[in-house]
Design a protein around this motif. Structure first.
Motif, PDB file in Angstrom:
ATOM      1  N   GLY A  16       0.792  -1.228   0.000  1.00  0.00           N
ATOM      2  CA  GLY A  16       0.000   0.000   0.000  1.00  0.00           C
ATOM      3  C   GLY A  16       0.822   1.274   0.000  1.00  0.00           C
ATOM      4  O   GLY A  16       2.005   1.286   0.355  1.00  0.00           O
ATOM      5  N   SER A  19       3.738   2.843   2.646  1.00  0.00           N
ATOM      6  CA  SER A  19       4.356   1.760   3.420  1.00  0.00           C
ATOM      7  C   SER A  19       5.860   1.743   3.190  1.00  0.00           C
ATOM      8  O   SER A  19       6.341   2.057   2.102  1.00  0.00           O
ATOM      9  N   GLY A  36      -0.797  -3.446   3.673  1.00  0.00           N
ATOM     10  CA  GLY A  36      -1.711  -2.313   3.566  1.00  0.00           C
ATOM     11  C   GLY A  36      -0.997  -0.975   3.465  1.00  0.00           C
ATOM     12  O   GLY A  36       0.217  -0.898   3.293  1.00  0.00           O
ATOM     13  N   LYS A  37      -1.765   0.098   3.622  1.00  0.00           N
ATOM     14  CA  LYS A  37      -1.240   1.466   3.558  1.00  0.00           C
ATOM     15  C   LYS A  37      -0.581   1.854   4.879  1.00  0.00           C
ATOM     16  O   LYS A  37      -0.996   1.407   5.943  1.00  0.00           O
ATOM     17  N   ASP A  38       0.443   2.703   4.783  1.00  0.00           N
ATOM     18  CA  ASP A  38       1.121   3.289   5.950  1.00  0.00           C
ATOM     19  C   ASP A  38       1.638   2.235   6.926  1.00  0.00           C
ATOM     20  O   ASP A  38       1.566   2.407   8.143  1.00  0.00           O
ATOM     21  N   GLU A  56      -2.463  -5.427   7.664  1.00  0.00           N
ATOM     22  CA  GLU A  56      -3.446  -4.388   7.366  1.00  0.00           C
ATOM     23  C   GLU A  56      -2.886  -2.979   7.580  1.00  0.00           C
ATOM     24  O   GLU A  56      -1.792  -2.811   8.102  1.00  0.00           O
ATOM     25  N   ASP A  57      -3.655  -1.968   7.183  1.00  0.00           N
ATOM     26  CA  ASP A  57      -3.245  -0.559   7.239  1.00  0.00           C
ATOM     27  C   ASP A  57      -2.762  -0.152   8.626  1.00  0.00           C
ATOM     28  O   ASP A  57      -3.355  -0.533   9.634  1.00  0.00           O
ATOM     29  N   GLY A  58      -1.688   0.648   8.656  1.00  0.00           N
ATOM     30  CA  GLY A  58      -1.217   1.265   9.885  1.00  0.00           C
ATOM     31  C   GLY A  58      -0.416   0.375  10.817  1.00  0.00           C
ATOM     32  O   GLY A  58      -0.044   0.800  11.897  1.00  0.00           O
ATOM     33  N   GLU A  91      -3.901  -3.324  13.204  1.00  0.00           N
ATOM     34  CA  GLU A  91      -3.432  -2.275  14.092  1.00  0.00           C
ATOM     35  C   GLU A  91      -4.187  -2.352  15.422  1.00  0.00           C
ATOM     36  O   GLU A  91      -5.373  -2.628  15.440  1.00  0.00           O
TER      37      GLU A  91
END
Length: 92
Positions: A16, A19, A36-38, A56-58, A91
């Motif tokens: 993402g 990342s 995921g993102k970030d 997953e994100d974060g 997260e």
């Protein structure tokens, strides 16, 4: 940047926006990893993804972490063939 292009290729583009993956990463079956993102993955991470890995994100992954979804249970065929669904890292 050349390093970021190599990381994206390693994960078949499944990484993402925003990342970061620090150097020293070791990956088996990078095509079965979803990031995921970030997400931040620190130095010397090992990923063995026969049964897939989803981050997953974060999420932040510390240095020297091993994420292993390979299975060696000879008595449970579903585990051996990775037939159970993967559990994503989230997260907290």
């Amino acid at each position: 940047m050349k390093y970021n292009a190599l990381v994206k290729e390693l994960f078949c583009g499944n990484i993402g926006e925003g990342s970061r993956v620090m150097p020293g990463i070791n990956v088996v079956r990078g095509n079965k990893v979803r990031i995921g993102k970030d997400v931040t993955i620190m130095y010397n991470c090992l990923m063995m993804a026969a049964g897939t890995i989803t981050i997953e994100d974060g999420v932040q992954v510390a240095a020297n972490v091993q994420l292993i979804s390979n299975n060696h249970d000879l008595h449970d065929r579903k585990i051996l063939t990775c037939a159970y669904p993967a559990i994503p890292f989230q997260e907290h």
